[in-house]
Design an enzyme around this catalytic site. Structure first.
Site, PDB file in Angstrom:
ATOM      1  N   VAL A 157      19.154 -18.942  -2.463  1.00  0.00           N
ATOM      2  CA  VAL A 157      19.802 -19.688  -1.379  1.00  0.00           C
ATOM      3  C   VAL A 157      19.043 -20.988  -1.120  1.00  0.00           C
ATOM      4  O   VAL A 157      17.846 -20.967  -0.833  1.00  0.00           O
ATOM      5  CB  VAL A 157      19.866 -18.850  -0.087  1.00  0.00           C
ATOM      6  CG1 VAL A 157      20.443 -19.681   1.057  1.00  0.00           C
ATOM      7  CG2 VAL A 157      20.682 -17.597  -0.307  1.00  0.00           C
TER       8      VAL A 157
ATOM      9  N   CYS B  11       9.062   7.342 -23.412  1.00  0.00           N
ATOM     10  CA  CYS B  11       7.746   7.006 -22.856  1.00  0.00           C
ATOM     11  C   CYS B  11       6.912   8.267 -22.837  1.00  0.00           C
ATOM     12  O   CYS B  11       7.272   9.247 -22.215  1.00  0.00           O
ATOM     13  CB  CYS B  11       7.908   6.447 -21.441  1.00  0.00           C
ATOM     14  SG  CYS B  11       6.371   6.403 -20.489  1.00  0.00           S
TER      15      CYS B  11
ATOM     16  N   SER C 113       0.802  -1.231   0.000  1.00  0.00           N
ATOM     17  CA  SER C 113       0.000   0.000   0.000  1.00  0.00           C
ATOM     18  C   SER C 113       0.832   1.277   0.000  1.00  0.00           C
ATOM     19  O   SER C 113       0.283   2.360  -0.144  1.00  0.00           O
ATOM     20  CB  SER C 113      -0.939   0.026   1.198  1.00  0.00           C
ATOM     21  OG  SER C 113      -1.743  -1.124   1.215  1.00  0.00           O
TER      22      SER C 113
ATOM     23  N   HIS D 246       2.997   4.251   7.875  1.00  0.00           N
ATOM     24  CA  HIS D 246       1.955   4.302   8.892  1.00  0.00           C
ATOM     25  C   HIS D 246       2.379   5.144  10.079  1.00  0.00           C
ATOM     26  O   HIS D 246       3.549   5.126  10.476  1.00  0.00           O
ATOM     27  CB  HIS D 246       1.642   2.884   9.379  1.00  0.00           C
ATOM     28  CG  HIS D 246       0.941   2.050   8.349  1.00  0.00           C
ATOM     29  ND1 HIS D 246      -0.355   2.289   7.961  1.00  0.00           N
ATOM     30  CD2 HIS D 246       1.378   1.003   7.605  1.00  0.00           C
ATOM     31  CE1 HIS D 246      -0.688   1.402   7.028  1.00  0.00           C
ATOM     32  NE2 HIS D 246       0.344   0.619   6.793  1.00  0.00           N
TER      33      HIS D 246
ATOM     34  N   GLU E 295       5.645  -8.429   8.066  1.00  0.00           N
ATOM     35  CA  GLU E 295       4.413  -8.022   7.372  1.00  0.00           C
ATOM     36  C   GLU E 295       4.215  -6.532   7.590  1.00  0.00           C
ATOM     37  O   GLU E 295       5.103  -5.846   8.075  1.00  0.00           O
ATOM     38  CB  GLU E 295       3.227  -8.860   7.890  1.00  0.00           C
ATOM     39  CG  GLU E 295       2.995  -8.741   9.373  1.00  0.00           C
ATOM     40  CD  GLU E 295       1.763  -9.531   9.832  1.00  0.00           C
ATOM     41  OE1 GLU E 295       0.906  -9.854   9.002  1.00  0.00           O
ATOM     42  OE2 GLU E 295       1.661  -9.794  11.036  1.00  0.00           O
ATOM     43  N   SER E 296       3.058  -6.007   7.254  1.00  0.00           N
ATOM     44  CA  SER E 296       2.819  -4.598   7.488  1.00  0.00           C
ATOM     45  C   SER E 296       2.886  -4.337   8.989  1.00  0.00           C
ATOM     46  O   SER E 296       2.435  -5.182   9.759  1.00  0.00           O
ATOM     47  CB  SER E 296       1.446  -4.218   6.947  1.00  0.00           C
ATOM     48  OG  SER E 296       1.296  -2.831   7.002  1.00  0.00           O
TER      49      SER E 296
ATOM     50  N   CYS F 148       3.578   8.573 -21.905  1.00  0.00           N
ATOM     51  CA  CYS F 148       2.613   8.759 -20.824  1.00  0.00           C
ATOM     52  C   CYS F 148       3.280   9.343 -19.575  1.00  0.00           C
ATOM     53  O   CYS F 148       2.726  10.181 -18.904  1.00  0.00           O
ATOM     54  CB  CYS F 148       1.924   7.448 -20.479  1.00  0.00           C
ATOM     55  SG  CYS F 148       1.150   6.659 -21.888  1.00  0.00           S
TER      56      CYS F 148
ATOM     57  N   SER G 163       7.193   0.803   6.635  1.00  0.00           N
ATOM     58  CA  SER G 163       7.340   1.958   7.527  1.00  0.00           C
ATOM     59  C   SER G 163       8.469   1.730   8.522  1.00  0.00           C
ATOM     60  O   SER G 163       9.174   2.649   8.902  1.00  0.00           O
ATOM     61  CB  SER G 163       6.054   2.184   8.321  1.00  0.00           C
ATOM     62  OG  SER G 163       4.936   1.991   7.520  1.00  0.00           O
TER      63      SER G 163
ATOM     64  N   ARG H 178       1.662 -10.702   1.828  1.00  0.00           N
ATOM     65  CA  ARG H 178       2.154 -10.335   3.151  1.00  0.00           C
ATOM     66  C   ARG H 178       2.814 -11.568   3.762  1.00  0.00           C
ATOM     67  O   ARG H 178       2.302 -12.681   3.604  1.00  0.00           O
ATOM     68  CB  ARG H 178       1.002  -9.899   4.049  1.00  0.00           C
ATOM     69  CG  ARG H 178       0.136  -8.778   3.489  1.00  0.00           C
ATOM     70  CD  ARG H 178      -1.085  -8.620   4.377  1.00  0.00           C
ATOM     71  NE  ARG H 178      -2.021  -7.610   3.908  1.00  0.00           N
ATOM     72  CZ  ARG H 178      -2.966  -7.817   2.996  1.00  0.00           C
ATOM     73  NH1 ARG H 178      -3.089  -8.982   2.409  1.00  0.00           N
ATOM     74  NH2 ARG H 178      -3.801  -6.853   2.658  1.00  0.00           N
TER      75      ARG H 178
END
Ligand SMILES: Cc1cc2nc3c(=O)[nH]c(=O)nc-3n(C[C@H](O)[C@H](O)[C@H](O)COP(=O)(O)OP(=O)(O)OC[C@H]3O[C@@H](n4cnc5c(N)ncnc54)[C@H](O)[C@@H]3O)c2cc1C
Ligand SMILES: Cc1cc2nc3c(=O)[nH]c(=O)nc-3n(C[C@H](O)[C@H](O)[C@H](O)COP(=O)(O)OP(=O)(O)OC[C@H]3O[C@@H](n4cnc5c(N)ncnc54)[C@H](O)[C@@H]3O)c2cc1C
Lengths: 417, 474
Positions: B172, B398, B45, B49, B334-335, B400, B339, B310
């Site tokens: 590995v 490019c 995302s 946080h 994970e989340s 765009c 951050s 995640r």
């Protein structure tokens, strides 16, 4: 800042034809800009036949058709800059562009013609689920790999969408030794020209699966297969009608989107159906002195009509620059009724004859095209067969529309059943 | 023989490599994929946080708050785009409002500053496109956004500039403790190292198992996203969360630092650790939630969808520890792992030092990396001077995203070097716009072939096996 009478953005058939028309009308200072390193736009990669049947009464390849115009551009000494990306256009007609020689530069123009063509709709816009491996291309990108770079981007191919580029690529890939396993079309009919279905699919025994879509892409590094599925009348996949096809390539030919990012920057009003500018008979946009033509205005199936449209824009831009514009006569907004998706132009001028182009919403047999002013029918034309893939037109004569001042003019179809 | 080998070049591995490259150590970052940032780091995302989510007293809470404090400075040093746009958690009714109260309380305990609950008037004034069904919001002004793969690429690049080695396509498979060093192997080549840091994301439990640590396991939890055209990038300014549930923070609507709008993620536990496919129900779930959150969602302007996994550990918290001699886990991140990443790096350095590694500051360490978007941000005059010296910057490839050939060449020759189409894309944004590379990818393939001195047909999308073109046509 450089000063120029006319800046034309895009040197495809639209831009070149507009430039030639404007020069022939007497505009000396013209600057034609294109980001490609060559003149000709998308035609350079369309090495198949079928261009110019209407305009030159002969079957030319894309590059041959483009050459007819690029030769004239050279002969008339029209100034152009290639490898030049236009970054901005303002409503005051200041154009900002960049290339390796001039760096970032600005041009003040008296008039601007937008001829940027269109781009292909990509996978993301379709939300097809599954993995994201190599081997998924828009048909035009695959065409570039094959025809310009000379490489084969796939061996076992499924094509989603039966637009003209998809059909042409089905044949091209087959001729290059690939196996095209199927062309899936979401709609119950093809969006391509009939002649392309016959010459590109039927002649090579490539199945066209109508009312089918791709629901999932498989493969980790490279595509290994796709799941296709039949859809219902609301175009939703029917549970139980899925089928897996092994392939290494998925080509998408699912629509073209006019490239109007610059038009938005200039504050030009766009038509939500065509995704191009709203124009009058001169192909003039809502910003006076800025004109649009070719695929940036609405997607064409035949380049011949692109050239015609661009001539109108080129002539009108020349008149605008030389201040020849007739005092604005009464303008009539065209509305669409049953069976008609859009018209171009959307606004017409009462003081002149105008050919109005439009597309129908579905396949119709034995249809009548009606132009009505309120309840009064101005014009009727019969059609044995109309299809969304083939552009239609009607000529509205000055005499037909004289005296009408309402905004109640409607173009619609009537189907005898 | 290296002092430290770091396994996994995500944002966590990248930040650790950068931290350790500040000391007189020989370090090597190994990654199984063809490029860095190919795991969770490229599909999340992208939120820094504020830190009100994590349980009070957890490692997550501590490292999140610290990481979020450090991030602005880290981003500046690394030349990475960062924007403190603030976040909101939206409540649709009084029940959900009590969740906001809890979050506020937890945030205060975790040390998050400036949070408050706002009412319907204020939240609609701040974000006019939120639907009228939303009644309250928890406003956290310290929430921010960043580009996660840009951050990881920059961290690895900076580490390499300071002497760290990077080995990609090194998977590995085996680790042997040879007394005073480890022998690491991918089945073909052996690397020796005194210390190992394990930051292998969803595979971090498998790596730990190689040295006999079976104390935790990691489940992949799928999160799907949709990305919307830049035209709609300003529909919202804050990051808008739903109230969290056991499965995560719900489906958010957020601007990105590059000006797009991000919708997602879903949350679903799966089994296959390599399955990053998107699903039709997943994409439907996103749209449904977004319709509840904002007015007139631009669902027709989605330009791409993607999915990340995640690394959900069964311990409920980040697994950062020393399970055996000279081996540090930074696992199950994970989340809010993105951050927390700079704080995780600090913490891992402490653990390494505690495990006997001598950390001696490098005299000539340079924490600054030139921003890859330097050219874009130049004034007109600067650009023209630059183009006069480097004409490739005047050749736009490019359309765009307006990327020049010069920027693409730079991406191929700057640490960590881009060697395929997707790697160029993540560094320059070419092909990330509304046409999704339809126009520019053949040109970029040619540039890659030329710069790397390889045949056109050997250029891949994302490393071995992902061929773009087969043979030459007849
Ligand atoms: C694959 C394919 C097959 C076709 N087959 C046929 C056929 O068989 N018969 C037929 O009659 N017609 C065919 N057509 C249709 C016809 O070729 C097109 O309608 C026509 O080329 C459109 O012309 P244009 O000038 O509007 O656009 P284009 O040819 O696309 O030209 C637009 C130009 O603008 C430039 N440009 C855009 N933005 C910028 C910018 N910001 N700065 C600088 N330059 C810019 C582009 O580089 C391009 O060169 C086909 C089209 C395609 C794509
Ligand atoms: C849907 C979703 C949303 C999220 N949202 C946020 C958010 O908004 N804010 C936030 O702070 N965090 C968020 N996160 C969490 C954040 O993305 C992760 O915590 C962070 O990216 C983890 O980084 P990593 O380096 O540990 O893992 P990864 O980025 O997964 O890196 C692990 C690397 O190890 C490599 N590897 C694995 N096995 C081997 C092996 N055997 N040999 C060599 N290399 C190996 C992998 O290829 C991979 O590159 C989200 C995560 C997801 C999935």
């Amino acid at each position: 800042m450089i000063k120029t009478d006319l800046v034309i953005i895009g040197a495809g058939p639209a831009g070149m034809s507009a430039a030639v028309a404007a020069r022939k009308k007497g505009i000396e200072s013209i600057l034609l800009l294109d980001r490609n390193p060559f003149l000709g736009g998308i035609l350079e990669q369309c090495i198949h036949n079928g261009f110019g049947l209407h305009k030159f009464k002969e079957e030319l390849t894309g590059p041959e058709y483009a050459y007819k115009y690029s030769k004239e551009v050279e002969e008339l000494g029209i100034e152009y800059k290639l490898g030049t990306m236009v970054l901005d256009v303002t409503s005051d007609k200041i154009v900002t562009a960049v290339n390796e020689k001039d760096g970032v530069f600005t041009v003040q123009a008296k008039a601007v013609i937008l001829a940027m063509g269109c781009r292909e709709r990509s996978r993301g816009a379709l939300n097809i689920s599954g993995t994201r491996p190599a081997g998924i291309f828009t048909a035009g990108t695959a065409q570039k790999y094959v025809n310009i770079d000379g490489y084969l981007p796939g061996k076992k191919v499924v094509i989603l969408g039966s637009g003209d580029i998809g059909l042409i690529m089905a044949r091209r890939m087959t001729l290059e030794g690939a196996e095209v396993k199927a062309v899936c079309e979401l709609m119950p009919y093809s969006g391509g020209l009939t002649r392309n279905i016959v010459q590109c699919l039927d002649d090579f025994d490539i199945p066209l699966l109508l009312s089918h879509t791709v629901t999932k892409i498989h493969g980790d590094k490279r595509v290994t297969g796709v799941t296709i599925c039949e859809v219902d009348e609301n175009r939703r996949p029917i549970v139980g009608k899925e089928r897996y096809i092994e392939c290494d390539t998925l080509l998408l030919s699912v629509g073209l989107i006019p490239e109007n990012e610059l038009s938005k920057k200039a504050g030009i009003k766009l038509d939500s159906i065509t995704s191009g500018a709203v124009v009058n008979g001169n192909r003039e946009t809502s910003v006076p002195g800025i004109f649009a033509c070719g695929n940036v205005l609405h997607v064409h199936d035949l380049v011949d009509f692109v050239s015609d449209e661009a001539e109108i824009a080129g002539n009108a831009a020349a008149d605008f620059i030389m201040d020849n514009c007739s005092d604005s006569a009464v303008q009539i907004c065209l509305n669409t009724g049953f069976g008609v998706r859009y018209t171009v132009p959307q606004v017409i001028d009462q003081s002149e004859d105008t050919r109005v182009f439009f597309r129908v919403t579905d396949i119709f047999k034995k249809a009548k095209i009606l132009v009505k002013d309120g309840d009064r029918t101005i014009l009727t034309l019969k059609r044995e067969h109309c299809a969304p893939g083939e552009m239609e037109s009607v000529l509205l004569k000055k005499t037909d529309i004289e005296g009408i001042c309402s905004n109640n003019v409607n173009i619609l179809l009537e189907v005898e059943e | 023989m290296f002092d430290v080998v770091i396994i996994g070049a995500g944002v966590v591995g990248g930040m650790i490599a950068r931290k350790l490259s500040g000391y007189n150590l020989s370090i090597c970052l190994v990654e199984k994929e063809s490029d860095v940032a190919m795991g969770a780091t490229k599909a999340n995302s992208a939120i820094i946080h504020a830190g009100f989510d994590a349980a009070v007293g957890s490692l997550k809470a501590k490292l999140n708050v610290r990481g979020s404090e450090m991030m602005e400075n880290v981003a500046r040093e690394l030349g990475v785009k960062y924007r403190r746009n603030g976040s909101m958690v939206l409540a649709f009714n009084d029940d959900e409002k009590t969740v906001l109260d809890d979050l506020l309380e937890r945030g205060v305990k975790n040390g998050v500053e400036g949070m408050r609950i706002i009412d319907s008037d204020e939240l609609h004034r701040l974000e006019p496109n939120i639907t009228d069904d939303v009644k309250y919001a928890l406003l956290a002004p310290s929430g921010a956004i960043i580009c996660p793969y840009e951050l990881a690429i920059a961290a690895v690049g900076n580490a390499m500039d300071n002497g760290c080695e990077l080995k990609t396509e090194y998977n590995v498979k085996n680790i042997i403790n040879d007394g005073d060093c480890y022998l690491i192997s991918d089945g073909e080549n052996e690397i020796r190292s005194r210390y190992i840091v394990n930051c292998a994301g969803v595979y971090s439990d498998a790596i730990a198992t190689l040295v006999g640590d079976t104390s935790f396991s990691v489940t992949p939890r799928r999160g799907e996203y949709m990305l919307v055209d830049k035209e709609f990038g300003t529909v919202v300014n804050h990051t808008l969360f739903r109230v969290p549930s056991k499965m995560g923070k719900g489906i958010l609507v957020s601007p990105t630092v590059d000006g797009n709008l991000l919708l997602g993620p879903t949350s679903e536990d799966i089994e296959d650790k390599s399955d990053v496919s998107t699903t039709a129900p997943g994409l439907d779930t996103i749209l449904k939630s977004v319709y509840e959150t904002i007015k007139n969602p631009p669902s027709r302007s989605v330009i791409t969808s993607f999915c990340g996994l995640r690394s959900t550990p069964d311990t409920g918290d980040f697994v950062i520890n020393v399970p055996c001699e000279r081996f540090v886990n930074a696992a199950g991140i994970e989340s809010p792992g993105l951050s927390s990443s700079p704080a995780i790096a600090e913490y891992v350095a402490e653990l390494l030092s505690g495990a006997g590694l001598v950390l001696e500051k490098k005299e000539d360490y340079n924490p600054i990396r030139e921003p890859s978007h330097k050219f874009r941000e130049m004034s007109l005059e600067e650009k023209n001077r630059f183009i006069a010296e480097n004409p490739a910057y005047g050749r736009y490839i490019c359309r765009c995203e307006e990327v020049s050939e010069g920027e693409i060449i730079a991406a191929i020759h700057t640490n960590p070097p881009a060697r395929n189409l997707d790697a160029v894309k993540r560094r320059t944004r070419s092909g990330m716009g509304r046409c999704q590379g339809g126009f520019c990818s053949p040109s970029i393939v040619s540039i890659l072939a030329r710069e790397l001195g390889i045949p056109f047909e050997n250029v891949t999308k994302s490393g071995e096996g992902s061929i773009i073109n087969f043979e030459r046509t007849k």
